[in-house]
Scaffold this motif. Sequence first.
Motif, mmCIF file in Angstrom:
data_model
loop_
_atom_site.group_PDB
_atom_site.id
_atom_site.type_symbol
_atom_site.label_atom_id
_atom_site.label_comp_id
_atom_site.label_asym_id
_atom_site.label_seq_id
_atom_site.Cartn_x
_atom_site.Cartn_y
_atom_site.Cartn_z
ATOM 1 N N UNK A 65 50.130 40.598 -50.325
ATOM 2 C CA UNK A 65 50.712 41.836 -49.811
ATOM 3 C C UNK A 65 50.444 42.948 -50.818
ATOM 4 N N UNK A 66 49.721 44.000 -50.442
ATOM 5 C CA UNK A 66 49.521 45.105 -51.385
ATOM 6 C C UNK A 66 50.854 45.716 -51.809
ATOM 7 N N UNK A 118 42.631 52.982 -57.753
ATOM 8 C CA UNK A 118 42.427 52.285 -59.025
ATOM 9 C C UNK A 118 43.534 51.264 -59.264
ATOM 10 N N UNK A 119 44.774 51.621 -58.997
ATOM 11 C CA UNK A 119 45.893 50.704 -59.206
ATOM 12 C C UNK A 119 45.846 49.555 -58.204
ATOM 13 N N UNK A 120 45.503 49.848 -56.960
ATOM 14 C CA UNK A 120 45.415 48.794 -55.952
ATOM 15 C C UNK A 120 44.320 47.802 -56.305
ATOM 16 N N UNK A 121 43.207 48.297 -56.837
ATOM 17 C CA UNK A 121 42.141 47.404 -57.261
ATOM 18 C C UNK A 121 42.531 46.568 -58.460
ATOM 19 N N UNK A 122 43.218 47.165 -59.397
ATOM 20 C CA UNK A 122 43.642 46.427 -60.589
ATOM 21 C C UNK A 122 44.664 45.348 -60.248
ATOM 22 N N UNK A 181 40.184 47.835 -43.525
ATOM 23 C CA UNK A 181 40.715 49.190 -43.639
ATOM 24 C C UNK A 181 41.039 49.520 -45.099
ATOM 25 N N UNK A 182 42.310 49.671 -45.458
ATOM 26 C CA UNK A 182 42.662 49.901 -46.859
ATOM 27 C C UNK A 182 42.122 48.791 -47.746
ATOM 28 N N UNK A 183 42.151 47.553 -47.249
ATOM 29 C CA UNK A 183 41.594 46.439 -48.012
ATOM 30 C C UNK A 183 40.113 46.615 -48.273
ATOM 31 N N UNK A 184 39.395 47.207 -47.313
ATOM 32 C CA UNK A 184 37.985 47.473 -47.516
ATOM 33 C C UNK A 184 37.744 48.566 -48.548
ATOM 34 N N UNK A 185 38.648 49.504 -48.649
ATOM 35 C CA UNK A 185 38.554 50.530 -49.693
ATOM 36 C C UNK A 185 38.767 49.904 -51.064
ATOM 37 N N UNK A 186 39.727 48.986 -51.141
ATOM 38 C CA UNK A 186 39.934 48.236 -52.376
ATOM 39 C C UNK A 186 38.679 47.441 -52.724
ATOM 40 N N UNK A 187 38.036 46.876 -51.706
ATOM 41 C CA UNK A 187 36.806 46.128 -51.935
ATOM 42 C C UNK A 187 35.696 46.995 -52.498
ATOM 43 N N UNK A 188 35.588 48.226 -52.041
ATOM 44 C CA UNK A 188 34.591 49.137 -52.591
ATOM 45 C C UNK A 188 34.853 49.390 -54.071
ATOM 46 N N UNK A 189 36.113 49.596 -54.412
ATOM 47 C CA UNK A 189 36.478 49.809 -55.818
ATOM 48 C C UNK A 189 36.080 48.599 -56.657
ATOM 49 N N UNK A 190 36.370 47.401 -56.170
ATOM 50 C CA UNK A 190 36.020 46.192 -56.906
ATOM 51 C C UNK A 190 34.509 46.076 -57.078
ATOM 52 N N UNK A 191 33.774 46.400 -56.017
ATOM 53 C CA UNK A 191 32.330 46.306 -56.085
ATOM 54 C C UNK A 191 31.726 47.222 -57.128
ATOM 55 N N UNK A 192 32.374 48.330 -57.356
ATOM 56 C CA UNK A 192 31.900 49.310 -58.338
ATOM 57 C C UNK A 192 32.418 49.024 -59.743
ATOM 58 N N UNK A 193 33.718 48.714 -59.845
ATOM 59 C CA UNK A 193 34.360 48.624 -61.157
ATOM 60 C C UNK A 193 34.246 47.251 -61.807
ATOM 61 N N UNK A 194 34.277 46.176 -61.010
ATOM 62 C CA UNK A 194 34.229 44.829 -61.598
ATOM 63 C C UNK A 194 33.200 43.970 -60.867
ATOM 64 N N UNK A 195 31.942 44.374 -60.859
ATOM 65 C CA UNK A 195 30.929 43.608 -60.112
ATOM 66 C C UNK A 195 30.790 42.175 -60.589
ATOM 67 N N UNK A 196 31.139 41.927 -61.859
ATOM 68 C CA UNK A 196 31.025 40.580 -62.411
ATOM 69 C C UNK A 196 32.064 39.626 -61.832
ATOM 70 N N UNK A 203 53.025 55.718 -50.278
ATOM 71 C CA UNK A 203 52.331 55.530 -51.545
ATOM 72 C C UNK A 203 50.887 55.142 -51.351
ATOM 73 N N UNK A 204 50.617 54.196 -50.418
ATOM 74 C CA UNK A 204 49.243 53.786 -50.153
ATOM 75 C C UNK A 204 48.485 54.850 -49.374
ATOM 76 N N UNK A 205 49.176 55.613 -48.538
ATOM 77 C CA UNK A 205 48.514 56.728 -47.851
ATOM 78 C C UNK A 205 47.984 57.739 -48.854
ATOM 79 N N UNK A 206 48.729 57.938 -49.938
ATOM 80 C CA UNK A 206 48.256 58.854 -50.978
ATOM 81 C C UNK A 206 46.986 58.336 -51.636
ATOM 82 N N UNK A 207 46.889 57.013 -51.799
ATOM 83 C CA UNK A 207 45.672 56.439 -52.372
ATOM 84 C C UNK A 207 44.470 56.708 -51.474
#
Length: 263
Positions: free
Chosen positions: A57-58, A74-78, A98-113, A186-190
């Motif tokens: 649950x986010x 950034x916080x949701x990805x962390x 949806x929002x989970x896919x946005x988190x996935x984009x962040x992960x793909x960029x910030x922590x590709x490893x 809060x998540x809408x703001x993200x």
Amino acid sequence: MEQDHLKTADGCKIAFQFHHEAGKPTLILSPSLGTAMSLFDPQMDDLSQHFSILRYDPRGHGESDVPTGSYSLDRLGRDVVELMDHLTITRAHFCGVSLGGMTGQWLGYRVPERLNRLVLANTSAFMGPPLGWDERIASVREQGMSAMVELVIARWFTPEFVASHPDAVVPIKALLSATDPMGYAGCSAAIRDMDMRPILPLIAAKTLVISGTKDPATPVEHGEFLANSIPNGDLFAIEAAHLSNVEKARTFNEKVMAFLLAN
């Protein structure tokens, strides 16, 4: 299966379930705004045959804590990275809606490893203009989730599916209604503050983008942009609205499994 909890570095309790089976690669499932981990109930039987499933649950949703104020992508990805660290998951597949896919984009960029393959479903790299999200945030804070439910359900499912599959729609509507307004805001703001367009070419993971041909929230054009901008991105369109994993669960599951299991 019982839920566990992780307290993140900033003190937020994140609820999760880890269905771990030795020898099976891990797949992380990340839900949409206004839902929770049970959004993926239609995926569990099929996907758990091949993967150890981590769903959660986010923050601001479900059984997770609801910190005050605006959240960031950034916080949701962390939160996901901290979950992986807590469970000693070195690398995983990731599927977000949806929002989970946005988190996935962040992960793909910030922590590709930390990623193997990436599934971005019914999502977007940018959801402007900010004014629309400010109005939504103000409405939810002042009137509660009742102000959003019927409007959102009409965008999440086609009218035909709502009429013919109430057994599938009612639980999702209940998730939305039960979401804490402050967590939703809060998540809408993200989402309001997110613009992933410049970083998409830096996502190295092999990526499947799933779009709904009848999705008014993140239309196929958004999916095309993602797939064309991510170097190893491919697009698959499903005849569904925004929650394609529910409306066309069998097709969704088959496509995700074929993508993740391919050599």
